[in-house]
Design an enzyme around this catalytic site. Structure first.
Site, mmCIF file in Angstrom:
data_model
loop_
_atom_site.group_PDB
_atom_site.id
_atom_site.type_symbol
_atom_site.label_atom_id
_atom_site.label_comp_id
_atom_site.label_asym_id
_atom_site.label_seq_id
_atom_site.Cartn_x
_atom_site.Cartn_y
_atom_site.Cartn_z
ATOM 1 C CE1 TYR A 1 3.042 13.610 10.980
ATOM 2 C CE2 TYR A 1 3.183 14.863 8.944
ATOM 3 C CZ TYR A 1 2.475 14.049 9.799
ATOM 4 O OH TYR A 1 1.211 13.675 9.456
ATOM 5 N NE ARG B 1 5.073 14.954 5.075
ATOM 6 C CZ ARG B 1 6.367 14.786 5.223
ATOM 7 N NH1 ARG B 1 7.199 15.659 4.677
ATOM 8 N NH2 ARG B 1 6.842 13.772 5.892
ATOM 9 C CB CYS C 1 -2.182 34.104 13.741
ATOM 10 S SG CYS C 1 -2.650 35.380 12.592
ATOM 11 C CD GLU C 2 -1.436 27.804 15.315
ATOM 12 O OE1 GLU C 2 -0.623 27.174 16.034
ATOM 13 O OE2 GLU C 2 -2.610 27.476 15.153
ATOM 14 C CD GLU D 1 -2.306 -1.346 2.871
ATOM 15 O OE1 GLU D 1 -1.898 -0.578 3.777
ATOM 16 O OE2 GLU D 1 -3.188 -2.188 3.046
ATOM 17 N N PRO D 2 1.674 1.439 -1.033
ATOM 18 C CG PRO D 2 2.742 1.471 -3.117
ATOM 19 C CD PRO D 2 1.810 0.642 -2.268
ATOM 20 N N GLY D 3 2.162 4.921 -0.558
ATOM 21 C CA GLY D 3 1.660 6.266 -0.828
ATOM 22 C C GLY D 3 2.833 7.176 -1.138
ATOM 23 N NE ARG D 4 6.652 8.984 3.695
ATOM 24 C CZ ARG D 4 6.155 9.922 4.498
ATOM 25 N NH1 ARG D 4 6.321 11.180 4.220
ATOM 26 N NH2 ARG D 4 5.494 9.587 5.587
ATOM 27 C CE1 TYR E 1 -0.043 10.087 3.903
ATOM 28 C CE2 TYR E 1 2.233 9.902 3.159
ATOM 29 C CZ TYR E 1 1.042 9.313 3.534
ATOM 30 O OH TYR E 1 0.933 7.946 3.513
HETATM 31 N N1 LLP Z 1 -1.059 1.658 4.714
HETATM 32 C C1 LLP Z 1 -1.457 2.075 5.929
HETATM 33 C C2 LLP Z 1 -2.283 1.196 6.756
HETATM 34 C C3 LLP Z 1 -1.057 3.344 6.398
HETATM 35 O O1 LLP Z 1 -1.437 3.741 7.607
HETATM 36 C C4 LLP Z 1 -0.238 4.177 5.592
HETATM 37 C C5 LLP Z 1 0.189 5.508 6.049
HETATM 38 C C6 LLP Z 1 0.128 3.696 4.316
HETATM 39 C C7 LLP Z 1 -0.290 2.424 3.922
HETATM 40 C C8 LLP Z 1 0.980 4.510 3.381
HETATM 41 O O2 LLP Z 1 2.246 4.684 3.872
HETATM 42 P P1 LLP Z 1 3.394 5.333 2.962
HETATM 43 O O3 LLP Z 1 3.610 4.433 1.803
HETATM 44 O O4 LLP Z 1 2.875 6.638 2.477
HETATM 45 O O5 LLP Z 1 4.551 5.456 3.833
HETATM 46 N N2 LLP Z 1 1.066 12.364 7.161
HETATM 47 C C9 LLP Z 1 2.329 11.705 7.378
HETATM 48 C C10 LLP Z 1 2.303 10.253 6.948
HETATM 49 C C11 LLP Z 1 1.212 9.453 7.597
HETATM 50 C C12 LLP Z 1 1.184 8.012 7.137
HETATM 51 C C13 LLP Z 1 -0.037 7.326 7.623
HETATM 52 N N3 LLP Z 1 -0.214 5.999 7.139
HETATM 53 C C14 LLP Z 1 3.426 12.483 6.670
HETATM 54 O O6 LLP Z 1 3.145 13.535 6.092
HETATM 55 O O7 LLP Z 1 4.581 12.083 6.701
#
Ligand code: LLP
Length: 414
Positions: free
Chosen positions: A318, A314, A344-345, A275-278, A373
């Site tokens: 973080y 971000r 204003c922070e 499940e890649p996002g980043r 993100y």
């Molecule tokens: N699967 C699950 C169950 C997750 O909770 C997440 C991310 C992913 C997949 C995707 O992960 P990735 O491939 O993107 O690493 N807002 C934060 C990141 C929060 C990630 C939450 N879960 C940021 O800006 O770094």
């Protein structure tokens, strides 16, 4: 810098489009995404997994723009969702519900019904109460719900505490030491197909070792469950490996990680899911912002820009580091400054005590690696309309989400 965002004679481009041509029309702040980088991010997974049974589900939370989802869907991507709203977006973008996995600790009855009605691939369940609810709703709708329990493998991801999820102390998943009993009890629930196991230990891991360790634990769990008679056919290992944001951070070896996992499951008849996002989206996007003012308070130099924590949270949330580059290089060198937004922070900063390009009011800057993100975490705080989003493809570009207006801000209010 990446190959996607690069200079040609001191002018910053995304693919073959000069970024200042975009901002001349759209104004700032503005998110820009590269089609090529999104495609390459996704295909890196596909290439490394070729020949092994697998499915890659893009984590919609990283970037949920409809055009981005459509692009990935057309390449064959499935989708990892965490809400009914994300499922709605996937469907609107033409995504295939039979390739959707639904994760998250707090799925509501309505969301589960919606997902069952659309025939999604399956649920990654986080508690026994959720298993019971899915079962009862599946009975009512005369469906069989495919479920994996999200397991907490108790592996330390060694990433930022807010995005680390795989330890016992976290709210996520079910303890690996107890999960077999949970499957046993769930066996008695009607209309559930307990056919997978899943985990996600955290995000932005720059070292693959914890991911491989948890894969190993999960595979042996899958085997124990099979011995107990469960027909486990897929193993979902969650999100991607991290991407380098700061100088000195080395790009992790995605193919090496995936190959290691492939070796672990060889001959085991398990479908791998990720499940890649980043990995797919981060490097594909930049946030463009204009310098409004320069000011000095005592010893400190500030560069006030028109993007703020509502556009990109971000850094505030973080302590994330985003590379900052000018759309046009000038001859004024660099300056040690805080790059801050109008909110204003005091936490509203893009960079702190950073040696950045010595940009002047009116200049435009690019905050790089903001494609994941970034916009999805944007808000209307301080009644700021959300930025527009642009998709570049070669020498062409188009607005894929228009900038919000003041009227958008009050829509639905009395
Ligand atoms: N699967 C699950 C169950 C997750 O909770 C997440 C991310 C992913 C997949 C995707 O992960 P990735 O491939 O993107 O690493 N807002 C934060 C990141 C929060 C990630 C939450 N879960 C940021 O800006 O770094």
């Amino acid at each position: 810098m990446t190959a996607t965002f690069h200079y040609r004679e001191n002018v910053l481009y995304c693919e073959d489009v000069e970024l200042s041509r975009i901002t001349a029309e759209t104004g700032t702040p503005c998110y820009v995404y590269s089609t090529d980088a999104l495609r390459e991010g996704y295909l890196a997974y596909e290439r490394a997994l070729e020949g092994a049974p697998h499915r890659v589900c893009f984590a919609v939370k990283a970037n949920s723009n409809l055009s981005v989802l459509r692009l990935l869907g057309e390449l064959g991507a499935g989708f990892d969702i965490v809400s009914g709203g994300e499922l709605f977006r996937v469907l609107k973008a033409g995504g295939d519900p039979s390739k959707v996995v639904f994760a998250g600790v707090g799925k509501t009855r309505e969301e589960i019904e919606f997902a069952l009605g659309q025939g999604i691939f399956g649920f990654n369940c986080e508690s026994e109460a959720e298993l019971a609810l899915i079962s009862s709703l599946a009975v009512r709708l005369r469906k069989t719900a495919s479920v994996s329990v999200r397991v907490n493998p108790d592996v330390d991801a060694q990433t930022h505490p807010y995005i680390s999820t795989g330890l016992r102390e976290h709210k996520f998943g079910i303890d690996i030491a107890e999960v077999e009993q949970v499957y046993e009890r769930a066996r008695l629930l009607p209309n559930l197909a307990l056919n997978g196991v899943s985990c996600h230990i955290g995000s932005q891991l720059l070292d693959a070792a914890p991911l491989i360790e948890s894969a190993r634990k999960m595979i042996s769990l899958a085997e124990r469950l099979r011995t107990r008679g469960f027909d486990i056919h897929h193993l979902d290992l969650g999100g991607s490996i991290g991407v380098p944001y700061q100088p000195g951070e080395v790009q992790p070896d995605l193919a090496g990680y995936l190959t290691a996992v492939r070796l672990l499951i060889e001959g085991k008849d398990l479908t791998l899911m990720f499940e890649p996002g980043r990995w797919v989206a981060a490097r594909a996007g930049a946030l463009l912002t204009r310098v409004l003012y320069r000011k000095r308070n005592g010893e400190k130099e500030f560069m006030v820009v028109d993007a703020a924590m509502n556009d990109l949270i971000r850094p505030a949330l973080y302590q994330a580091w985003h590379e900052i580059q000018p759309l046009r290089k000038n001859q004024f060198g660099t300056v040690l400054a805080d790059v801050v937004g109008p909110i204003c922070e005091s936490g509203d900063f893009m960079a702190r005590d950073r040696e950045v390009v010595n940009a002047l009011p009116g200049d435009t800057l690019a905050l790089l690696n903001a494609g994941a993100y970034g916009f999805t975490q944007a808000s209307n705080y301080n009644a700021r309309p959300r930025a527009c989003e642009v998709l570049v493809d070669g020498a062409a570009w188009r607005i894929v989400r228009r900038r919000e207006t003041f009227e958008d801000l009050i829509r639905g209010e009395e």
